[in-house]
Design a protein around this motif. Structure first.
Motif, mmCIF file in Angstrom:
data_model
loop_
_atom_site.group_PDB
_atom_site.id
_atom_site.type_symbol
_atom_site.label_atom_id
_atom_site.label_comp_id
_atom_site.label_asym_id
_atom_site.label_seq_id
_atom_site.Cartn_x
_atom_site.Cartn_y
_atom_site.Cartn_z
ATOM 1 N N ARG A 182 -5.555 -5.006 -12.580
ATOM 2 C CA ARG A 182 -5.008 -4.344 -11.402
ATOM 3 C C ARG A 182 -3.549 -4.016 -11.656
ATOM 4 N NH1 ARG A 182 -5.974 -7.829 -5.990
ATOM 5 N NH2 ARG A 182 -7.535 -9.078 -7.088
ATOM 6 N N ALA A 183 -3.133 -2.807 -11.278
ATOM 7 C CA ALA A 183 -1.718 -2.437 -11.349
ATOM 8 C C ALA A 183 -1.417 -1.491 -10.197
ATOM 9 C CB ALA A 183 -1.387 -1.769 -12.680
ATOM 10 N N LEU A 184 -0.225 -1.585 -9.675
ATOM 11 C CA LEU A 184 0.176 -0.737 -8.557
ATOM 12 C C LEU A 184 0.383 0.693 -9.041
ATOM 13 C CD1 LEU A 184 2.566 -1.674 -5.709
ATOM 14 C CD2 LEU A 184 2.998 0.438 -6.964
ATOM 15 N N GLY A 185 -0.241 1.651 -8.349
ATOM 16 C CA GLY A 185 -0.020 3.055 -8.645
ATOM 17 C C GLY A 185 -1.031 3.714 -9.555
ATOM 18 N N THR A 186 -1.928 2.949 -10.146
ATOM 19 C CA THR A 186 -2.880 3.534 -11.086
ATOM 20 C C THR A 186 -4.084 4.145 -10.383
ATOM 21 O OG1 THR A 186 -3.914 1.367 -11.376
ATOM 22 C CG2 THR A 186 -2.215 2.004 -12.972
ATOM 23 N N ARG A 241 0.833 -1.205 0.000
ATOM 24 C CA ARG A 241 0.000 0.000 0.000
ATOM 25 C C ARG A 241 0.871 1.259 0.000
ATOM 26 N NH1 ARG A 241 -3.681 -0.489 4.653
ATOM 27 N NH2 ARG A 241 -4.667 -2.018 3.282
ATOM 28 N N LYS A 242 1.947 1.238 0.785
ATOM 29 C CA LYS A 242 2.863 2.383 0.831
ATOM 30 C C LYS A 242 3.518 2.593 -0.537
ATOM 31 C CE LYS A 242 6.925 4.137 3.291
ATOM 32 N NZ LYS A 242 7.931 3.850 4.350
ATOM 33 N N ALA A 243 3.923 1.507 -1.191
ATOM 34 C CA ALA A 243 4.519 1.616 -2.525
ATOM 35 C C ALA A 243 3.507 2.156 -3.518
ATOM 36 C CB ALA A 243 5.044 0.256 -2.975
ATOM 37 N N ASN A 244 2.253 1.717 -3.400
ATOM 38 C CA ASN A 244 1.205 2.214 -4.280
ATOM 39 C C ASN A 244 1.043 3.726 -4.118
ATOM 40 O OD1 ASN A 244 -1.292 1.430 -6.043
ATOM 41 N ND2 ASN A 244 -2.115 2.795 -4.470
ATOM 42 N N GLU A 245 1.069 4.197 -2.883
ATOM 43 C CA GLU A 245 0.944 5.633 -2.624
ATOM 44 C C GLU A 245 2.097 6.410 -3.262
ATOM 45 O OE1 GLU A 245 0.785 5.906 1.590
ATOM 46 O OE2 GLU A 245 -1.294 5.188 1.740
ATOM 47 N N ALA A 246 3.301 5.853 -3.181
ATOM 48 C CA ALA A 246 4.466 6.543 -3.754
ATOM 49 C C ALA A 246 4.320 6.714 -5.257
ATOM 50 C CB ALA A 246 5.739 5.763 -3.426
ATOM 51 N N VAL A 247 3.860 5.672 -5.944
ATOM 52 C CA VAL A 247 3.694 5.752 -7.401
ATOM 53 C C VAL A 247 2.518 6.649 -7.758
ATOM 54 C CG1 VAL A 247 3.257 4.429 -9.506
ATOM 55 C CG2 VAL A 247 4.749 3.481 -7.720
ATOM 56 N N TYR A 248 1.401 6.464 -7.065
ATOM 57 C CA TYR A 248 0.190 7.231 -7.371
ATOM 58 C C TYR A 248 0.407 8.727 -7.156
ATOM 59 C CZ TYR A 248 -4.663 8.796 -7.268
ATOM 60 O OH TYR A 248 -5.834 9.467 -7.518
ATOM 61 N N GLU A 249 1.052 9.089 -6.051
ATOM 62 C CA GLU A 249 1.272 10.503 -5.757
ATOM 63 C C GLU A 249 2.226 11.140 -6.766
ATOM 64 O OE1 GLU A 249 2.483 10.811 -1.725
ATOM 65 O OE2 GLU A 249 0.538 10.154 -0.922
ATOM 66 N N THR A 250 3.259 10.411 -7.162
ATOM 67 C CA THR A 250 4.179 10.942 -8.174
ATOM 68 C C THR A 250 3.457 11.164 -9.497
ATOM 69 O OG1 THR A 250 6.060 9.832 -7.131
ATOM 70 C CG2 THR A 250 6.334 10.509 -9.421
#
Length: 255
Positions: A166-170, A80-89
Protein backbone atom coordinates in the motif's frame (compact mmCIF):
# COMPACT_ATOMS: atom_id res chain seq x y z
CA UNK A 1 5.03 18.73 24.47
CA UNK A 2 8.18 19.39 22.50
CA UNK A 3 9.31 18.13 19.12
CA UNK A 4 12.49 17.57 17.14
CA UNK A 5 12.68 16.92 13.39
CA UNK A 6 15.68 15.86 11.34
CA UNK A 7 16.06 14.52 7.81
CA UNK A 8 19.19 13.49 5.87
CA UNK A 9 19.74 12.41 2.27
CA UNK A 10 21.93 9.50 3.40
CA UNK A 11 25.20 8.27 1.90
CA UNK A 12 23.91 6.81 -1.38
CA UNK A 13 20.90 8.70 -2.73
CA UNK A 14 21.34 11.91 -4.74
CA UNK A 15 18.03 13.39 -3.65
CA UNK A 16 16.06 13.41 -0.41
CA UNK A 17 12.54 12.17 -1.17
CA UNK A 18 11.51 12.21 2.51
CA UNK A 19 9.41 15.04 3.90
CA UNK A 20 8.39 15.77 7.47
CA UNK A 21 6.41 18.35 9.43
CA UNK A 22 5.62 19.21 13.03
CA UNK A 23 3.29 21.82 14.45
CA UNK A 24 0.98 22.99 17.21
CA UNK A 25 -2.77 22.74 16.70
CA UNK A 26 -5.68 24.32 18.56
CA UNK A 27 -5.76 24.00 22.34
CA UNK A 28 -2.07 23.05 22.42
CA UNK A 29 -2.36 19.77 20.52
CA UNK A 30 0.77 18.52 18.77
CA UNK A 31 0.85 17.01 15.27
CA UNK A 32 3.72 15.40 13.35
CA UNK A 33 4.08 13.81 9.90
CA UNK A 34 6.69 11.74 8.04
CA UNK A 35 6.39 10.81 4.34
CA UNK A 36 8.82 8.79 2.20
CA UNK A 37 8.26 9.35 -1.52
CA UNK A 38 8.86 6.98 -4.38
CA UNK A 39 8.95 7.32 -8.17
CA UNK A 40 11.35 8.12 -10.98
CA UNK A 41 12.99 11.49 -11.70
CA UNK A 42 11.67 13.98 -9.12
CA UNK A 43 8.38 12.14 -8.61
CA UNK A 44 9.19 10.82 -5.13
CA UNK A 45 9.84 14.19 -3.55
CA UNK A 46 6.82 15.65 -5.37
CA UNK A 47 4.59 12.92 -3.92
CA UNK A 48 5.87 13.26 -0.36
CA UNK A 49 5.74 17.04 -0.58
CA UNK A 50 2.15 17.05 -1.81
CA UNK A 51 1.13 14.62 0.93
CA UNK A 52 2.75 16.61 3.73
CA UNK A 53 1.40 19.91 2.41
CA UNK A 54 -2.14 18.53 2.20
CA UNK A 55 -2.04 16.87 5.61
CA UNK A 56 -0.46 19.81 7.42
CA UNK A 57 -3.13 22.17 6.03
CA UNK A 58 -5.90 19.76 7.04
CA UNK A 59 -4.43 19.29 10.51
CA UNK A 60 -4.46 23.05 11.13
CA UNK A 61 -8.26 22.80 11.05
CA UNK A 62 -8.34 20.17 13.82
CA UNK A 63 -11.10 20.80 16.37
CA UNK A 64 -10.00 20.06 19.93
CA UNK A 65 -13.64 19.34 20.80
CA UNK A 66 -13.76 16.30 18.50
CA UNK A 67 -14.49 12.99 20.20
CA UNK A 68 -12.25 9.95 19.79
CA UNK A 69 -14.51 8.66 17.01
CA UNK A 70 -14.64 12.06 15.28
CA UNK A 71 -10.87 12.35 15.44
CA UNK A 72 -10.45 8.90 13.91
CA UNK A 73 -12.89 9.69 11.11
CA UNK A 74 -11.17 12.99 10.37
CA UNK A 75 -7.70 11.43 10.22
CA UNK A 76 -9.07 9.04 7.59
CA UNK A 77 -10.59 11.95 5.66
CA UNK A 78 -7.34 13.92 5.80
CA UNK A 79 -5.32 11.00 4.47
CA UNK A 80 -7.93 10.39 1.76
CA UNK A 81 -7.67 14.06 0.72
CA UNK A 82 -3.86 13.78 0.57
CA UNK A 83 -4.18 10.61 -1.50
CA UNK A 84 -6.40 12.46 -3.98
CA UNK A 85 -3.87 15.28 -4.28
CA UNK A 86 -1.03 12.89 -5.15
CA UNK A 87 -3.13 10.63 -7.38
CA UNK A 88 -4.61 13.50 -9.39
CA UNK A 89 -1.20 15.12 -9.92
CA UNK A 90 0.21 11.80 -11.13
CA UNK A 91 -2.76 11.28 -13.44
CA UNK A 92 -2.34 14.69 -15.08
CA UNK A 93 1.41 14.57 -15.65
CA UNK A 94 3.16 11.69 -17.39
CA UNK A 95 6.50 12.27 -15.64
CA UNK A 96 4.77 11.69 -12.29
CA UNK A 97 3.04 8.48 -13.41
CA UNK A 98 2.85 5.88 -10.62
CA UNK A 99 4.47 8.15 -8.04
CA UNK A 100 3.46 7.59 -4.46
CA UNK A 101 4.57 7.97 -0.88
CA UNK A 102 4.34 6.39 2.52
CA UNK A 103 2.86 8.51 5.26
CA UNK A 104 2.61 8.30 9.02
CA UNK A 105 1.07 11.01 11.15
CA UNK A 106 0.22 11.54 14.80
CA UNK A 107 -2.00 13.97 16.68
CA UNK A 108 -1.43 14.11 20.43
CA UNK A 109 -3.30 15.61 23.36
CA UNK A 110 -1.99 15.50 26.93
CA UNK A 111 -3.75 12.16 27.50
CA UNK A 112 -4.35 10.51 24.13
CA UNK A 113 -3.57 10.51 20.44
CA UNK A 114 -4.37 9.31 16.94
CA UNK A 115 -1.95 7.50 14.61
CA UNK A 116 -2.67 7.15 10.89
CA UNK A 117 -0.45 5.53 8.28
CA UNK A 118 -0.03 3.98 4.84
CA UNK A 119 3.18 2.17 3.86
CA UNK A 120 6.23 1.31 5.93
CA UNK A 121 7.15 4.56 7.66
CA UNK A 122 6.63 3.82 11.32
CA UNK A 123 5.46 5.20 14.64
CA UNK A 124 6.93 4.00 17.93
CA UNK A 125 6.11 4.89 21.55
CA UNK A 126 8.66 4.66 24.35
CA UNK A 127 7.04 4.04 27.74
CA UNK A 128 8.78 3.02 30.95
CA UNK A 129 11.93 2.19 29.01
CA UNK A 130 10.21 -0.10 26.50
CA UNK A 131 9.78 0.73 22.83
CA UNK A 132 6.55 -0.36 21.13
CA UNK A 133 5.90 -0.24 17.39
CA UNK A 134 2.47 1.35 16.90
CA UNK A 135 2.14 0.75 13.15
CA UNK A 136 2.19 -2.35 10.98
CA UNK A 137 4.20 -2.19 7.76
CA UNK A 138 2.22 -2.45 4.53
CA UNK A 139 4.92 -4.52 2.83
CA UNK A 140 5.21 -7.81 1.02
CA UNK A 141 7.63 -9.27 3.57
CA UNK A 142 5.31 -8.38 6.45
CA UNK A 143 2.49 -10.27 4.72
CA UNK A 144 4.81 -13.23 4.16
CA UNK A 145 5.87 -13.10 7.82
CA UNK A 146 2.30 -12.95 9.11
CA UNK A 147 1.36 -16.02 7.07
CA UNK A 148 4.43 -17.93 8.26
CA UNK A 149 6.06 -18.16 4.85
CA UNK A 150 9.25 -16.51 6.10
CA UNK A 151 10.68 -15.84 9.56
CA UNK A 152 11.22 -12.36 11.04
CA UNK A 153 14.96 -12.93 10.64
CA UNK A 154 14.52 -13.74 6.96
CA UNK A 155 12.28 -10.71 6.52
CA UNK A 156 15.01 -8.38 7.76
CA UNK A 157 17.28 -9.38 4.85
CA UNK A 158 14.72 -10.36 2.22
CA UNK A 159 15.59 -8.99 -1.27
CA UNK A 160 12.05 -7.63 -1.65
CA UNK A 161 11.73 -6.15 1.83
CA UNK A 162 11.09 -2.67 0.41
CA UNK A 163 8.14 -3.72 -1.77
CA UNK A 164 5.01 -1.95 -0.51
CA UNK A 165 1.53 -3.43 -0.61
CA UNK A 166 0.00 0.00 0.00
CA UNK A 167 1.22 3.51 -0.80
CA UNK A 168 -0.51 6.87 -0.76
CA UNK A 169 -1.31 8.23 -4.21
CA UNK A 170 -0.81 5.12 -6.31
CA UNK A 171 -4.54 4.39 -6.60
CA UNK A 172 -7.70 6.45 -6.49
CA UNK A 173 -8.64 4.99 -3.11
CA UNK A 174 -6.04 3.63 -0.69
CA UNK A 175 -7.19 2.62 2.82
CA UNK A 176 -5.29 3.99 5.79
CA UNK A 177 -4.78 2.30 9.15
CA UNK A 178 -5.88 4.60 11.97
CA UNK A 179 -5.71 3.84 15.70
CA UNK A 180 -6.00 5.70 18.97
CA UNK A 181 -3.42 5.53 21.74
CA UNK A 182 -3.20 6.70 25.33
CA UNK A 183 -0.48 9.18 26.28
CA UNK A 184 1.22 9.59 29.66
CA UNK A 185 3.78 11.97 31.12
CA UNK A 186 7.25 10.68 30.26
CA UNK A 187 6.18 8.97 27.04
CA UNK A 188 8.13 9.61 23.85
CA UNK A 189 6.88 9.21 20.32
CA UNK A 190 9.08 8.57 17.30
CA UNK A 191 7.98 8.73 13.66
CA UNK A 192 10.55 7.66 11.08
CA UNK A 193 11.11 6.56 7.51
CA UNK A 194 12.54 3.12 6.77
CA UNK A 195 15.92 4.73 6.22
CA UNK A 196 16.17 4.58 10.01
CA UNK A 197 14.03 1.61 11.04
CA UNK A 198 15.40 -0.58 8.24
CA UNK A 199 19.02 -0.07 9.31
CA UNK A 200 18.98 0.35 13.09
CA UNK A 201 17.70 -2.55 15.18
CA UNK A 202 14.85 -1.94 17.61
CA UNK A 203 17.00 -2.55 20.75
CA UNK A 204 19.39 0.21 19.63
CA UNK A 205 16.50 2.57 18.94
CA UNK A 206 15.15 1.81 22.41
CA UNK A 207 18.48 2.39 24.16
CA UNK A 208 18.90 5.73 22.40
CA UNK A 209 15.41 7.00 23.19
CA UNK A 210 15.74 5.95 26.85
CA UNK A 211 18.25 8.74 27.48
CA UNK A 212 15.82 10.81 29.53
CA UNK A 213 18.05 13.86 30.05
CA UNK A 214 19.22 14.22 26.44
CA UNK A 215 17.46 16.97 24.43
CA UNK A 216 15.21 15.68 21.69
CA UNK A 217 17.18 17.37 18.93
CA UNK A 218 20.35 15.63 20.09
CA UNK A 219 18.54 12.28 20.19
CA UNK A 220 17.40 12.87 16.61
CA UNK A 221 21.01 13.55 15.63
CA UNK A 222 22.17 10.36 17.33
CA UNK A 223 19.54 8.30 15.53
CA UNK A 224 20.47 9.71 12.12
CA UNK A 225 24.16 9.16 12.86
CA UNK A 226 23.43 5.52 13.71
CA UNK A 227 21.63 5.01 10.38
CA UNK A 228 24.54 6.62 8.51
CA UNK A 229 27.04 4.41 10.31
CA UNK A 230 24.93 1.37 9.35
CA UNK A 231 25.33 2.26 5.68
CA UNK A 232 22.95 5.15 5.07
CA UNK A 233 21.68 3.57 1.87
CA UNK A 234 18.37 5.44 1.98
CA UNK A 235 17.04 8.84 3.00
CA UNK A 236 16.71 9.09 6.77
CA UNK A 237 13.99 11.02 8.60
CA UNK A 238 12.99 11.08 12.25
CA UNK A 239 10.52 13.16 14.25
CA UNK A 240 10.44 12.96 18.04
CA UNK A 241 7.79 14.12 20.51
CA UNK A 242 8.36 14.19 24.26
CA UNK A 243 8.92 16.17 27.42
CA UNK A 244 12.59 17.17 27.17
CA UNK A 245 12.89 20.56 25.51
CA UNK A 246 15.40 20.80 22.70
CA UNK A 247 17.54 23.98 22.76
CA UNK A 248 16.14 26.61 20.38
CA UNK A 249 13.23 24.31 19.52
CA UNK A 250 10.76 25.94 17.17
CA UNK A 251 7.01 25.90 17.48
CA UNK A 252 6.68 24.12 14.16
CA UNK A 253 8.65 23.22 11.11
CA UNK A 254 8.90 21.38 7.84
CA UNK A 255 11.72 19.47 6.20
Amino acid sequence: MNTALLTHVGRVRQMNEDRAWSGRLSEGLTAVIVADGMGGHRAGDVASGLAVDSLSESLKLWDAAWSEEEGTANVRLMIRKANEAVYETASLNEKYHNMGTTVVLAVLTEQAGWIGHIGDSRAYRLRDGELEQLTEDHTLVNELTKTGQISPEEAAHHPRRNVLTRALGTDRDVPADVRTIDWRPGDRLMLCSDGLSGLVAKPLLEETLKQADVPLDRLAEQLVEMALEAGGDDNITVVLVGDVKAPNAAEGGTA
